[in-house]
Design a protein around this motif. Structure first.
Motif, PDB file in Angstrom:
ATOM      1  N   ILE A 139       0.914  -1.066  -0.066  1.00 56.69           N
ATOM      2  CA  ILE A 139       0.116   0.070  -0.086  1.00 56.69           C
ATOM      3  C   ILE A 139       0.800   1.241   0.165  1.00 56.69           C
ATOM      4  O   ILE A 139       2.110   1.255   0.363  1.00 56.69           O
ATOM      5  CB  ILE A 139      -0.904   0.125   1.063  1.00 56.69           C
ATOM      6  N   TYR A 140       0.111   2.306  -0.358  1.00 52.75           N
ATOM      7  CA  TYR A 140       1.117   3.583  -0.316  1.00 52.75           C
ATOM      8  C   TYR A 140       0.166   4.825   0.032  1.00 52.75           C
ATOM      9  O   TYR A 140      -1.195   4.518  -0.166  1.00 52.75           O
ATOM     10  CB  TYR A 140       1.634   3.877  -1.698  1.00 52.75           C
ATOM     11  N   LYS A 141       0.834   5.987   0.500  1.00 55.62           N
ATOM     12  CA  LYS A 141      -0.466   6.953   0.777  1.00 55.62           C
ATOM     13  C   LYS A 141      -0.831   7.634  -0.600  1.00 55.62           C
ATOM     14  O   LYS A 141      -0.272   8.001  -1.449  1.00 55.62           O
ATOM     15  CB  LYS A 141       0.503   7.975   1.466  1.00 55.62           C
ATOM     16  N   LYS A 148       5.526   4.211   0.966  1.00 51.94           N
ATOM     17  CA  LYS A 148       5.063   2.871   0.624  1.00 51.94           C
ATOM     18  C   LYS A 148       5.186   1.869   1.877  1.00 51.94           C
ATOM     19  O   LYS A 148       6.256   2.161   2.608  1.00 51.94           O
ATOM     20  CB  LYS A 148       5.808   2.172  -0.484  1.00 51.94           C
ATOM     21  N   LYS A 149       4.207   0.977   2.037  1.00 51.47           N
ATOM     22  CA  LYS A 149       4.382  -0.168   3.061  1.00 51.47           C
ATOM     23  C   LYS A 149       4.279  -1.446   2.158  1.00 51.47           C
ATOM     24  O   LYS A 149       3.368  -1.875   1.602  1.00 51.47           O
ATOM     25  CB  LYS A 149       3.535  -0.046   4.087  1.00 51.47           C
ATOM     26  N   LEU A 170       1.296   5.059   7.001  1.00 56.22           N
ATOM     27  CA  LEU A 170       1.270   5.951   5.932  1.00 56.22           C
ATOM     28  C   LEU A 170       1.078   7.448   6.147  1.00 56.22           C
ATOM     29  O   LEU A 170       1.235   8.287   5.476  1.00 56.22           O
ATOM     30  CB  LEU A 170       0.455   5.472   4.852  1.00 56.22           C
ATOM     31  N   GLY A 171       0.570   7.539   7.620  1.00 54.88           N
ATOM     32  CA  GLY A 171       0.148   8.901   7.875  1.00 54.88           C
ATOM     33  C   GLY A 171      -1.135   9.497   7.353  1.00 54.88           C
ATOM     34  O   GLY A 171      -1.257  10.861   7.006  1.00 54.88           O
ATOM     35  N   LEU A 177      -2.923   1.001  -3.780  1.00 56.68           N
ATOM     36  CA  LEU A 177      -2.108  -0.346  -4.000  1.00 56.68           C
ATOM     37  C   LEU A 177      -1.146  -0.269  -4.848  1.00 56.68           C
ATOM     38  O   LEU A 177      -1.525   0.389  -5.739  1.00 56.68           O
ATOM     39  CB  LEU A 177      -3.173  -1.393  -4.315  1.00 56.68           C
ATOM     40  N   TYR A 178       0.055  -0.698  -4.832  1.00 60.46           N
ATOM     41  CA  TYR A 178       1.144  -1.027  -5.836  1.00 60.46           C
ATOM     42  C   TYR A 178       1.586  -2.193  -5.809  1.00 60.46           C
ATOM     43  O   TYR A 178       1.436  -3.159  -4.927  1.00 60.46           O
ATOM     44  CB  TYR A 178       2.428   0.041  -5.281  1.00 60.46           C
TER      45      TYR A 178
END
Length: 260
Positions: A139-141, A148-149, A170-171, A177-178
C-alpha cells in the motif's frame, strides 16, 4: 505476479474526504463511492474472455481457455502453480468499473482509484506468476507514490496474512495499492492511481509513459459483508501493457488476465 489479495476489514477509521480529489475514492468499510465517477456493479458477469470487462481476457498461463481473474474467482484451477485454486471460491462478485459510460456494456477500468479507511488484515490467497520471486505488493499514501508499505514479497507462500493500518503506516486514511517487479536493476511499479505507473531503470522502446500511465493493473471485487465491513478481492496484472501479448484479441486494447 499472479495474486489475489483478500483484505478482511476488522475495524474502521473516521472518514475524511477531500473534495478536490480527482481520483475515485472507495470507502473500504461500506463500499460507497466517495468521489469520482465509478460504479461497483452487479454480479451478472460471465468470464468468457471477450475483453469486457477489461480484466476478462484469455490467460497465457493455462495453455488454453479459462484462466483469468473471473474464472479463478469462480473456482477454476490454473495448472502449474501450487496452490492453484481458491477453495472455497468467493464466486461471481460485484466489481469496480468506470460509471461514466453510456450503457452497462461499457465497463472500463477506473484508471485512478484509492481506498478510504482500512485498519485491516491483508491475506495473500493465491499467486500465479512466473515473476513471483521478483514481485512485491503493498500500500502507499494516496497521491504520494514515494510513501509505501510492503505487505507481501513474491517469495511468500499463500496463504499469508499481514496486518496494516494506513494512518500508522502511511500517515493518512486514504491509500492506494502498488505492485513492483524488479530484477537486476530494471523493472516497473504499478499503482492503483495509474498516473504514477513507472519504469525502473532505462526505459525500453515498448514502454510509453502516456500509454502505461493510463493502464489499470488492479481489478477490485467486493466480497461478502462480515458484520463490520466488506471483504475486498484484488486481482493484479503484473506485466506492462507494452510487453503483454493480448491473448484475447490483438485488435482491441484489453490485455492481461489479472490473476497474478
Amino acid at each position: 505476479m499472479k495474486r489475489f489479495v483478500l483484505f478482511g476489514l476488522v475495524a474502521g477509521l473516521a472518514l475524511l474526504v477531500n473534495s478536490a480529489w480527482a481520483v475515485v475514492v472507495v470507502d473500504y468499510k461500506t463500499g460507497a463511492i466517495l468521489s469520482g465517477s465509478a460504479t461497483i456493479g452487479n454480479a451478472s458477469w460471465v468470464a468468457n474472455e471477450d475483453g469486457n470487462p477489461w480484466w476478462d481476457n484469455r490467460s497465457a498461463d493455462t495453455g488454453g481457455p479459462n484462466g483469468n481473474i473471473g474464472h479463478v474467482l469462480t473456482g477454476v484451477a490454473v495448472p502449474g502453480f501450487s496452490p492453484n485454486q481458491l477453495i472455497p471460491s468467493p464466486g461471481n462478485l460485484p466489481y469496480l468499473y468506470d460509471g461514466s459510460g453510456p450503457s452497462a456494456d461499457t465497463k472500463k477500468a477506473v484508471v485512478d482509484w484509492v481506498f478510504q479507511d482500512g485498519l485491516s488484515v491483508g491475506l495473500l490467497r493465491l499467486e500465479l506468476a512466473g515473476n513471483r520471486n521478483f514481485n512485491e505488493f503493498g500500500i502507499y499514501k494516496a497521491g504520494d507514490k514515494n510513501t509505501k508499505k510492503k505487505l507481501f514479497s513474491g517469495s511468500d507462500v499463500p496463504p499469508k496474512a499481514v496486518s496494516f493500518n494506513p494512518v500508522a503506516d502511511l500517515g493518512s486514511t486514504q491509500f492506494g495499492l502498488y505492485m513492483k517487479y524488479e530484477r537486476d536493476g530494471s523493472g516497473w511499479i504499478f499503482y492503483s492511481e495509474s498516473k504514477f505507473n513507472e519504469y525502473i531503470g532505462s526505459q525500453p522502446s515498448w514502454w510509453v509513459d502516456t500509454v502505461e500511465q493510463g493502464y489499470q493493473h488492479f481489478a477490485l471485487f467486493q466480497g461478502a459483508w462480515n458484520g463490520i465491513g466488506y471483504r475486498w478481492w484484488i486481482g493484479v496484472e503484473d506485466k506492462p501493457y507494452g510487453n503483454n501479448p493480448n491473448e484475447n484479441n490483438p485488435n482491441n486494447a484489453n490485455r492481461g488476465d489479472y490473476q497474478d
